[in-house]
Design a protein around this motif. Structure first.
Motif, PDB file in Angstrom:
ATOM      1  N   PRO A 203       9.853  61.594  75.482  1.00 37.42           N
ATOM      2  CA  PRO A 203       8.622  60.557  75.308  1.00 37.42           C
ATOM      3  C   PRO A 203       8.485  59.586  76.725  1.00 37.42           C
ATOM      4  N   THR A 204       7.367  59.460  76.660  1.00 37.95           N
ATOM      5  CA  THR A 204       6.996  58.569  78.212  1.00 37.95           C
ATOM      6  C   THR A 204       7.484  57.091  78.263  1.00 37.95           C
ATOM      7  N   PRO A 205       8.308  56.777  79.329  1.00 39.38           N
ATOM      8  CA  PRO A 205       8.761  55.557  79.560  1.00 39.38           C
ATOM      9  C   PRO A 205       7.672  54.639  80.032  1.00 39.38           C
ATOM     10  N   PRO A 206       7.542  53.302  79.907  1.00 42.85           N
ATOM     11  CA  PRO A 206       6.634  52.365  80.378  1.00 42.85           C
ATOM     12  C   PRO A 206       6.563  52.424  81.796  1.00 42.85           C
ATOM     13  N   LYS A 207       5.541  52.705  82.516  1.00 39.71           N
ATOM     14  CA  LYS A 207       5.500  52.873  83.930  1.00 39.71           C
ATOM     15  C   LYS A 207       5.839  51.418  84.711  1.00 39.71           C
ATOM     16  N   GLU A 208       5.483  50.507  84.011  1.00 42.45           N
ATOM     17  CA  GLU A 208       6.086  49.230  84.698  1.00 42.45           C
ATOM     18  C   GLU A 208       7.527  48.637  84.747  1.00 42.45           C
ATOM     19  N   SER A 209       8.142  49.638  83.862  1.00 37.82           N
ATOM     20  CA  SER A 209       9.608  49.021  83.810  1.00 37.82           C
ATOM     21  C   SER A 209      10.452  50.118  84.673  1.00 37.82           C
ATOM     22  N   PRO A 210      11.651  49.511  85.145  1.00 36.02           N
ATOM     23  CA  PRO A 210      12.603  50.411  85.705  1.00 36.02           C
ATOM     24  C   PRO A 210      13.239  51.396  85.044  1.00 36.02           C
ATOM     25  N   TYR A 211      13.504  52.850  85.619  1.00 35.40           N
ATOM     26  CA  TYR A 211      13.502  54.077  84.813  1.00 35.40           C
ATOM     27  C   TYR A 211      14.849  54.624  85.739  1.00 35.40           C
ATOM     28  N   ILE A 212      15.639  55.245  85.071  1.00 30.73           N
ATOM     29  CA  ILE A 212      16.925  55.916  85.808  1.00 30.73           C
ATOM     30  C   ILE A 212      16.727  57.310  85.336  1.00 30.73           C
ATOM     31  N   CYS A 213      16.831  58.095  86.298  1.00 29.80           N
ATOM     32  CA  CYS A 213      16.685  59.627  85.983  1.00 29.80           C
ATOM     33  C   CYS A 213      17.389  60.477  87.160  1.00 29.80           C
ATOM     34  N   ASN A 214      17.430  61.895  86.817  1.00 32.02           N
ATOM     35  CA  ASN A 214      18.038  62.850  87.764  1.00 32.02           C
ATOM     36  C   ASN A 214      19.163  62.433  88.282  1.00 32.02           C
ATOM     37  N   MET A 215      20.376  62.171  87.527  1.00 34.18           N
ATOM     38  CA  MET A 215      21.855  61.537  87.683  1.00 34.18           C
ATOM     39  C   MET A 215      22.366  62.966  87.662  1.00 34.18           C
ATOM     40  N   THR A 216      23.460  63.194  88.708  1.00 36.05           N
ATOM     41  CA  THR A 216      24.204  64.333  88.533  1.00 36.05           C
ATOM     42  C   THR A 216      25.325  64.008  89.163  1.00 36.05           C
ATOM     43  N   VAL A 217      26.726  64.659  89.031  1.00 36.65           N
ATOM     44  CA  VAL A 217      27.982  64.653  89.715  1.00 36.65           C
ATOM     45  C   VAL A 217      28.338  66.122  90.012  1.00 36.65           C
ATOM     46  N   LYS A 218      28.895  66.153  91.267  1.00 36.07           N
ATOM     47  CA  LYS A 218      29.237  67.529  91.548  1.00 36.07           C
ATOM     48  C   LYS A 218      30.428  68.133  90.728  1.00 36.07           C
ATOM     49  N   LYS A 219      30.129  69.447  90.368  1.00 35.49           N
ATOM     50  CA  LYS A 219      31.142  69.908  89.224  1.00 35.49           C
ATOM     51  C   LYS A 219      32.667  69.762  89.492  1.00 35.49           C
ATOM     52  N   PRO A 220      33.226  69.963  90.751  1.00 35.83           N
ATOM     53  CA  PRO A 220      34.631  69.687  90.960  1.00 35.83           C
ATOM     54  C   PRO A 220      35.083  68.399  90.746  1.00 35.83           C
ATOM     55  N   LEU A 221      34.213  67.349  90.684  1.00 37.34           N
ATOM     56  CA  LEU A 221      34.515  66.191  90.761  1.00 37.34           C
ATOM     57  C   LEU A 221      34.164  65.244  89.621  1.00 37.34           C
ATOM     58  N   ARG A 222      33.895  65.970  88.341  1.00 35.28           N
ATOM     59  CA  ARG A 222      33.590  65.177  87.285  1.00 35.28           C
ATOM     60  C   ARG A 222      34.933  64.886  86.626  1.00 35.28           C
ATOM     61  N   ARG A 223      34.773  63.970  85.589  1.00 36.35           N
ATOM     62  CA  ARG A 223      35.913  63.363  84.858  1.00 36.35           C
ATOM     63  C   ARG A 223      36.664  62.549  85.667  1.00 36.35           C
ATOM     64  N   LYS A 224      36.171  62.064  86.621  1.00 34.93           N
ATOM     65  CA  LYS A 224      36.811  61.128  87.541  1.00 34.93           C
ATOM     66  C   LYS A 224      36.266  59.681  87.481  1.00 34.93           C
ATOM     67  N   GLY A 225      35.278  59.544  86.676  1.00 34.39           N
ATOM     68  CA  GLY A 225      34.768  57.966  86.450  1.00 34.39           C
ATOM     69  C   GLY A 225      33.490  57.904  87.515  1.00 34.39           C
ATOM     70  N   ILE A 226      33.250  59.019  88.343  1.00 34.84           N
ATOM     71  CA  ILE A 226      32.033  58.720  89.233  1.00 34.84           C
ATOM     72  C   ILE A 226      30.694  58.600  88.531  1.00 34.84           C
ATOM     73  N   GLY A 227      30.491  59.155  87.626  1.00 36.06           N
ATOM     74  CA  GLY A 227      29.141  59.029  87.129  1.00 36.06           C
ATOM     75  C   GLY A 227      29.016  57.713  86.440  1.00 36.06           C
ATOM     76  N   TRP A 228      30.174  57.191  85.846  1.00 38.15           N
ATOM     77  CA  TRP A 228      30.188  55.910  85.097  1.00 38.15           C
ATOM     78  C   TRP A 228      29.576  54.757  85.963  1.00 38.15           C
ATOM     79  N   HIS A 229      30.372  54.918  87.211  1.00 36.53           N
ATOM     80  CA  HIS A 229      30.086  53.937  88.243  1.00 36.53           C
ATOM     81  C   HIS A 229      28.584  53.858  88.984  1.00 36.53           C
ATOM     82  N   LEU A 230      28.280  55.129  89.015  1.00 39.92           N
ATOM     83  CA  LEU A 230      26.868  55.819  89.703  1.00 39.92           C
ATOM     84  C   LEU A 230      25.910  54.827  88.683  1.00 39.92           C
ATOM     85  N   LEU A 231      26.115  54.857  87.372  1.00 41.84           N
ATOM     86  CA  LEU A 231      24.868  54.027  86.580  1.00 41.84           C
ATOM     87  C   LEU A 231      25.150  52.379  86.903  1.00 41.84           C
ATOM     88  N   LYS A 232      26.527  52.291  86.950  1.00 39.20           N
ATOM     89  CA  LYS A 232      26.509  50.783  87.094  1.00 39.20           C
ATOM     90  C   LYS A 232      26.161  50.253  88.484  1.00 39.20           C
TER      91      LYS A 232
END
Length: 312
Positions: A203-232
């Motif tokens: 569903p289309t987000p409002p264009k005037e509002s901030p939007y976060i997308c295309n987030m990914t973490v390198k496979k060997p480095l998952r489960r380390k909290g990296i993605g968590w803090h990337l969002l932060k």
């Protein structure tokens, strides 16, 4: 030279990363920011105190756009951006300077990570990270991976022409027993209508509002909290770069773990794709929303000394 990319399709992985935590890791957070007054909020600064996100990110990339771009695109520093020939308002110049100085640093149990804005000479390695993530989830043969990499690169180059209204963040990781840092994660942030994608996922987000997308973490480095803090880090930057505190993102219905993490991070469902989206060979998605907190001062977040040695 103007470029028009009109493929009008979305790359929607059927199964993405599997490196999520059900609860926020009890790490100590240190936010590294330049000592200068935020330039957007009328009376308040809104650094995000706590947020979380799983690393199975929505990787829907739309390649439908008609923004003009040049072969070199926007450059990695404020000075180079000005030399690119594009006119910047005084407010845009302040935003560019803030983006150039933005650093987010985090100590992890297994090492440390930091996040900053992607530079022009880092496009290729960011393309590699995104392309590998798509290929893993979509089981594409190598020939299609190469094509995917080409499309992703054109997309990133074109999006850079819209800085400072949108930006790509990259995160680096260094293990406790390792001397060199490595690219670990990436995310794209849209701050306002000028930075919004011409053909966003549904569903289309409002264009005037901030939007976060295309987030990914390198496979060997998952489960380390990296993605968590990337969002932060993403939410922290949004709080400085946008007047709006309403942040949107997508989460596929089949991704139960990230969905639960979004909920714990304070996101709620706004709208869900119709089942008819299957006719376009896409997975159904939730559009999710969160309002960032308004804080009277940045004192509720730890700010490190600007002399600390954080890689540039």
């Amino acid at each position: 030279m103007a470029r028009t990319i009109s493929l009008s399709f979305s790359l929607d992985p059927q199964s993405h990363h599997h490196h999520h935590h059900h609860h926020p890791p009890p790490y100590s957070t240190t936010l590294y920011k330049p000592h200068q007054t935020p330039f957007l909020a009328p009376k308040h600064t809104n650094p995000l105190l706590a947020s979380n996100k799983s690393s199975r990110y929505n990787l829907t990339l739309s390649f439908s756009s008609s923004h003009p771009s040049s072969p070199t695109s926007s450059s990695s520093t404020l000075q180079d951006s000005v030399r690119s020939g594009r006119f910047f308002t005084a407010e845009e110049l302040k935003k560019l300077q803030f983006l150039e100085n933005f650093r987010y640093y985090q100590e992890l149990r297994s090492g440390s990570m930091w996040v900053r804005v992607m530079k022009e000479n880092e496009i290729d390695m960011t393309v590699g990270l995104l392309s590998e993530s798509f290929a893993e989830s979509m089981l594409l043969p190598m020939a299609y991976v190469n094509l995917l990499g080409f499309l992703v690169k054109q997309y990133l180059i074109e999006r850079r022409t819209l800085i400072p209204h949108t930006v790509t963040l990259i995160g680096f990781y260094r293990g406790e027993d390792e001397g060199d840092e490595e690219l670990a994660a990436t995310a794209e942030l849209c701050f306002n209508k000028r930075g919004a994608n011409a053909s966003p996922p549904t569903p289309t987000p409002p264009k005037e509002s901030p939007y976060i997308c295309n987030m990914t973490v390198k496979k060997p480095l998952r489960r380390k909290g990296i993605g968590w803090h990337l969002l932060k880090a993403s939410e922290e930057l949004i709080s400085h770069m946008s007047y709006s505190r309403d942040v949107f993102l997508h989460c596929r219905m089949i991704d139960a773990v990230p969905f639960n993490m979004y909920i714990k991070a304070g996101y709620g469902i706004v709208k869900t794709d119709s089942i008819l989206i299957w006719l376009t060979l896409q997975r159904r998605k939730h559009l999710m929303w969160k309002k960032l907190p308004m804080l009277d001062s940045p004192s509720e977040s730890d700010v490190s000394d600007p002399t600390d040695k954080i890689p540039s």
